[in-house]
Design a protein around this motif. Structure first.
Motif, PDB file in Angstrom:
ATOM      1  N   LEU A  50       0.833  -1.203   0.000  1.00 13.14           N
ATOM      2  CA  LEU A  50       0.000   0.000   0.000  1.00 13.14           C
ATOM      3  C   LEU A  50       0.866   1.251   0.000  1.00 13.14           C
ATOM      4  O   LEU A  50       0.550   2.247  -0.662  1.00 13.14           O
ATOM      5  CB  LEU A  50      -0.931  -0.005   1.209  1.00 13.14           C
ATOM      6  N   GLY A  51       1.994   1.202   0.737  1.00 12.29           N
ATOM      7  CA  GLY A  51       2.902   2.340   0.729  1.00 12.29           C
ATOM      8  C   GLY A  51       3.518   2.577  -0.638  1.00 12.29           C
ATOM      9  O   GLY A  51       3.686   3.724  -1.067  1.00 12.29           O
ATOM     10  N   LEU A  52       3.842   1.498  -1.350  1.00 11.55           N
ATOM     11  CA  LEU A  52       4.420   1.626  -2.686  1.00 11.55           C
ATOM     12  C   LEU A  52       3.404   2.093  -3.723  1.00 11.55           C
ATOM     13  O   LEU A  52       3.786   2.470  -4.839  1.00 11.55           O
ATOM     14  CB  LEU A  52       5.012   0.280  -3.130  1.00 11.55           C
ATOM     15  N   SER A  53       2.132   2.067  -3.358  1.00  8.13           N
ATOM     16  CA  SER A  53       1.080   2.425  -4.328  1.00  8.13           C
ATOM     17  C   SER A  53       1.012   3.912  -4.598  1.00  8.13           C
ATOM     18  O   SER A  53       0.309   4.339  -5.530  1.00  8.13           O
ATOM     19  CB  SER A  53      -0.285   1.947  -3.814  1.00  8.13           C
ATOM     20  N   HIS A  54       1.718   4.715  -3.818  1.00 11.85           N
ATOM     21  CA  HIS A  54       1.565   6.164  -4.006  1.00 11.85           C
ATOM     22  C   HIS A  54       2.088   6.617  -5.364  1.00 11.85           C
ATOM     23  O   HIS A  54       1.534   7.554  -5.957  1.00 11.85           O
ATOM     24  CB  HIS A  54       2.279   6.919  -2.886  1.00 11.85           C
ATOM     25  N   ARG A  55       3.093   5.938  -5.904  1.00 14.22           N
ATOM     26  CA  ARG A  55       3.627   6.370  -7.206  1.00 14.22           C
ATOM     27  C   ARG A  55       2.672   6.040  -8.348  1.00 14.22           C
ATOM     28  O   ARG A  55       2.446   6.900  -9.218  1.00 14.22           O
ATOM     29  CB  ARG A  55       5.005   5.755  -7.427  1.00 14.22           C
ATOM     30  N   PRO A  56       2.089   4.842  -8.414  1.00 13.41           N
ATOM     31  CA  PRO A  56       1.067   4.622  -9.440  1.00 13.41           C
ATOM     32  C   PRO A  56      -0.125   5.569  -9.316  1.00 13.41           C
ATOM     33  O   PRO A  56      -0.684   5.994 -10.332  1.00 13.41           O
ATOM     34  CB  PRO A  56       0.650   3.164  -9.208  1.00 13.41           C
ATOM     35  N   VAL A  57      -0.505   5.916  -8.075  1.00  9.81           N
ATOM     36  CA  VAL A  57      -1.620   6.844  -7.890  1.00  9.81           C
ATOM     37  C   VAL A  57      -1.254   8.220  -8.425  1.00  9.81           C
ATOM     38  O   VAL A  57      -2.043   8.863  -9.140  1.00  9.81           O
ATOM     39  CB  VAL A  57      -2.015   6.920  -6.404  1.00  9.81           C
ATOM     40  N   ARG A  89       4.441   1.061 -16.530  1.00  8.77           N
ATOM     41  CA  ARG A  89       5.701   1.425 -15.907  1.00  8.77           C
ATOM     42  C   ARG A  89       5.852   0.705 -14.575  1.00  8.77           C
ATOM     43  O   ARG A  89       4.908   0.662 -13.776  1.00  8.77           O
ATOM     44  CB  ARG A  89       5.754   2.949 -15.694  1.00  8.77           C
ATOM     45  N   SER A  90       7.035   0.163 -14.336  1.00  8.09           N
ATOM     46  CA  SER A  90       7.346  -0.439 -13.040  1.00  8.09           C
ATOM     47  C   SER A  90       8.123   0.574 -12.214  1.00  8.09           C
ATOM     48  O   SER A  90       9.058   1.204 -12.719  1.00  8.09           O
ATOM     49  CB  SER A  90       8.172  -1.718 -13.212  1.00  8.09           C
ATOM     50  N   PHE A  91       7.747   0.723 -10.957  1.00  8.98           N
ATOM     51  CA  PHE A  91       8.396   1.699 -10.092  1.00  8.98           C
ATOM     52  C   PHE A  91       9.392   1.064  -9.128  1.00  8.98           C
ATOM     53  O   PHE A  91       9.994   1.758  -8.319  1.00  8.98           O
ATOM     54  CB  PHE A  91       7.337   2.480  -9.313  1.00  8.98           C
ATOM     55  N   ASP A  92       9.547  -0.232  -9.178  1.00  8.85           N
ATOM     56  CA  ASP A  92      10.534  -0.908  -8.349  1.00  8.85           C
ATOM     57  C   ASP A  92      11.043  -2.126  -9.119  1.00  8.85           C
ATOM     58  O   ASP A  92      10.324  -2.695  -9.942  1.00  8.85           O
ATOM     59  CB  ASP A  92       9.926  -1.325  -7.006  1.00  8.85           C
ATOM     60  N   PRO A  93      12.281  -2.545  -8.872  1.00  7.48           N
ATOM     61  CA  PRO A  93      12.862  -3.641  -9.664  1.00  7.48           C
ATOM     62  C   PRO A  93      12.216  -4.991  -9.420  1.00  7.48           C
ATOM     63  O   PRO A  93      12.433  -5.916 -10.200  1.00  7.48           O
ATOM     64  CB  PRO A  93      14.334  -3.644  -9.225  1.00  7.48           C
ATOM     65  N   LEU A  94      11.397  -5.108  -8.361  1.00  8.88           N
ATOM     66  CA  LEU A  94      10.706  -6.366  -8.098  1.00  8.88           C
ATOM     67  C   LEU A  94       9.312  -6.397  -8.724  1.00  8.88           C
ATOM     68  O   LEU A  94       8.592  -7.386  -8.584  1.00  8.88           O
ATOM     69  CB  LEU A  94      10.600  -6.606  -6.586  1.00  8.88           C
ATOM     70  N   HIS A  95       8.916  -5.329  -9.370  1.00  9.67           N
ATOM     71  CA  HIS A  95       7.611  -5.239 -10.049  1.00  9.67           C
ATOM     72  C   HIS A  95       6.461  -5.518  -9.072  1.00  9.67           C
ATOM     73  O   HIS A  95       5.477  -6.169  -9.423  1.00  9.67           O
ATOM     74  CB  HIS A  95       7.537  -6.231 -11.219  1.00  9.67           C
ATOM     75  N   LEU A  96       6.571  -4.989  -7.850  1.00  9.71           N
ATOM     76  CA  LEU A  96       5.546  -5.254  -6.839  1.00  9.71           C
ATOM     77  C   LEU A  96       4.298  -4.420  -7.047  1.00  9.71           C
ATOM     78  O   LEU A  96       3.182  -4.888  -6.831  1.00  9.71           O
ATOM     79  CB  LEU A  96       6.125  -5.002  -5.438  1.00  9.71           C
ATOM     80  N   VAL A  97       4.475  -3.157  -7.433  1.00 11.07           N
ATOM     81  CA  VAL A  97       3.342  -2.266  -7.682  1.00 11.07           C
ATOM     82  C   VAL A  97       3.661  -1.468  -8.940  1.00 11.07           C
ATOM     83  O   VAL A  97       4.688  -0.778  -8.998  1.00 11.07           O
ATOM     84  CB  VAL A  97       3.082  -1.311  -6.495  1.00 11.07           C
ATOM     85  N   ASN A  98       2.794  -1.546  -9.934  1.00  5.55           N
ATOM     86  CA  ASN A  98       3.088  -0.963 -11.245  1.00  5.55           C
ATOM     87  C   ASN A  98       1.913  -0.132 -11.740  1.00  5.55           C
ATOM     88  O   ASN A  98       0.834  -0.130 -11.144  1.00  5.55           O
ATOM     89  CB  ASN A  98       3.367  -2.087 -12.245  1.00  5.55           C
ATOM     90  N   THR A  99       2.148   0.563 -12.838  1.00  4.44           N
ATOM     91  CA  THR A  99       1.066   1.296 -13.483  1.00  4.44           C
ATOM     92  C   THR A  99       0.803   0.673 -14.849  1.00  4.44           C
ATOM     93  O   THR A  99       1.720   0.149 -15.492  1.00  4.44           O
ATOM     94  CB  THR A  99       1.413   2.789 -13.625  1.00  4.44           C
ATOM     95  N   TYR A 100      -0.444   0.736 -15.277  1.00  2.95           N
ATOM     96  CA  TYR A 100      -0.851   0.018 -16.482  1.00  2.95           C
ATOM     97  C   TYR A 100      -1.629   0.937 -17.423  1.00  2.95           C
ATOM     98  O   TYR A 100      -1.951   2.070 -17.096  1.00  2.95           O
ATOM     99  CB  TYR A 100      -1.696  -1.208 -16.111  1.00  2.95           C
TER     100      TYR A 100
END
Length: 473
Positions: A295-302, A314-325
């Motif tokens: 949930l904390g990592l979700s701020h960048r896709p938001v 776009r992936s915002f971390d190298p583990l692809h945990l939270v992304n934008t589509y």
């Protein structure tokens, strides 16, 4: 801990996990059958060269520690085996911690592939499979009921997939706002399917209705995922129907299928859950801690969704945990295709008996009807579509493709539907030409049997031959 779990979604979790395992299986099979020509030691974009210049922290992968084609093949086929085991329900036979570790294996293996896959693995559905696959680790197995917070996170991913795609359309091409994009999309999409010609020939008023319905499904319905039942089930069902419509209209790898899979846990299936024990404390702590991180990592896709400069996939971390589509923020009005041809002539001329290479999925021979490949992903065919849009997309790999064809490389030839030259007698020269393709009319289809009509536009690559290294002759 009744607050922690939602037993009524037991069946939804079961169906979701088995369907996701099936998509993992397709993804690993695609990798196992195509990697040598694409990213192998002699591939067009070799992994060893990539890991030399990109550090582990930017692209975490097993293949930073060791790479060989044999090791990569073992990992890919191991991914197939584990996915098949999950599809058969092996995780439900293990203790809770064992089931979680089993789900972690395909995620880690596929992350290793995607992070060294370069442009061949730059599609949004790669990150989506990884993000959803990581959440599957936290869903548990038959020992516990599904955790409420993980079910919420799955809906949160589905919301971002649909709402992000809706926003990128409204902010992008004006044809989405004018409801006219489907006048072109079925003809110009990356890889048409067997029904795409018929979708294109639907009456234009119906195309307007399709676009308007898409806007409702992507911009309004996602909010209903967080409503009480049965509203959430209705919202998820509408998304499933929309995605099935898209499955019929084209070949989009597993993008539509994984969106359908994502919607399944939101459906309240009419079945009674079995009696299970309370979730162990360690499991509750792990799920809540990881969920808080996500949930904390979700701020960048938001922030990206709210930005006027919204970007897709776009992936915002190298583990692809939270992304934008997102997809198709712009729609091409004209379809171009790169046609690759070879000749055995010593001196290439216009009349040198040029013969065309046939790809599996992308349009080539105007009389050859498109086939259904999705959810299987034909990576080379997709990149050929991008190459036709702009030579810049082909810069990193197209020269290597030509070189492999001139060498008669068997791994590369296996990616094609048909080569006009046997592997042991490759052509002396290869050229590429750009053509404009359009769907034939009903009358033209009846008279010629061809679903496409093509017109020569210009030279894409002049005749090229091998002299130690590939160069233009």
């Amino acid at each position: 801990m009744e607050w922690f779990t939602a037993p009524e979604y037991w069946t939804g979790r079961l169906v979701f996990q088995r369907a996701l395992a099936g998509l993992y299986l397709v993804a690993f099979l695609t990798t196992a059958l195509q990697f040598r020509a694409l990213i192998g030691e002699r591939g067009m974009l070799p992994v060893p060269r990539f890991v030399e210049r990109v550090p582990f922290r930017r692209s975490p992968s097993l293949f930073h520690r060791h790479y060989s084609d044999r090791f990569f093949a073992v990992c890919a086929w191991a991914g197939c085996a584990v996915s098949a085991a999950l599809l058969a329900g092996l995780d439900s036979l293990l203790p809770l911690w064992g089931g979680m570790l089993l789900w972690l294996v395909p995620w880690a293996l596929y992350l290793s592939v995607v992070n060294v896959g370069q442009t061949w693995y730059s599609f949004g559905w790669e990150s989506l499979l990884l993000e959803v696959g990581f959440l599957a680790v936290l869903l548990g197995n038959d020992e516990v009921a599904p955790p409420v917070v993980v079910l919420f996170l799955l809906r949160w991913v589905l919301f971002r997939v649909e709402f992000g795609a809706g926003l990128i359309k409204m902010r992008g091409d004006e044809c989405w706002r004018k409801l006219t994009c489907l006048d072109h999309h079925h003809e110009t999409q990356p890889m048409p399917g067997p029904l795409s010609w018929f979708f294109h020939r639907l009456p234009k008023p119906l195309h307007r209705i399709e676009v308007a319905a898409n806007h409702v499904t992507q911009l309004v319905v996602p909010f209903l995922l967080f409503a009480p039942q049965p509203v959430a089930t209705v919202a998820a069902s509408l998304m499933i129907v929309t995605q099935l419509w898209l499955v019929l209209s084209g070949n989009f790898a597993w993008l539509n299928w994984i969106t359908i899979v994502l919607a399944l846990p939101a459906v309240a299936f009419p079945s009674a859950p079995p009696a299970v024990s309370d979730a162990p404390l360690w499991y509750v702590v792990v799920v809540l801690a990881v969920s808080a991180l996500l949930l904390g990592l979700s701020h960048r896709p938001v922030r990206n969704m709210l930005s006027r400069r919204q970007v897709m996939n776009r992936s915002f971390d190298p583990l692809h945990l939270v992304n934008t589509y997102g997809a198709f923020g712009s729609v091409s009005r004209i379809r171009y295709e790169v046609v690759v041809e070879g000749t055995a002539a010593e001196v290439p001329r216009k009349d040198s008996g040029w013969r065309e290479y046939e790809f599996r999925g992308k349009p080539g021979d105007p009389r050859r009807w498109p086939r259904q490949f999705a959810p299987y992903h034909l990576r080379l065919d997709w990149l050929m579509w991008f190459a036709a849009l702009s030579p810049a997309y082909a810069g990193p790999w197209f020269g290597a493709l030509v070189e492999r064809l001139l060498e008669g490389d068997r791994d590369t030839l296996r990616l094609l539907r048909r080569s006009p030259f046997p592997a042991d007698a490759p052509p002396r020269h290869i050229r590429a030409r750009l053509f404009r393709y359009r769907y034939t009319t009903w009358r033209e289809l009846r008279e010629t049997g061809a679903c496409w009509e093509r017109t020569y536009v210009r030279e894409f690559l002049p005749p090229t031959r091998l002299t130690g290294t590939t160069h233009r002759s």
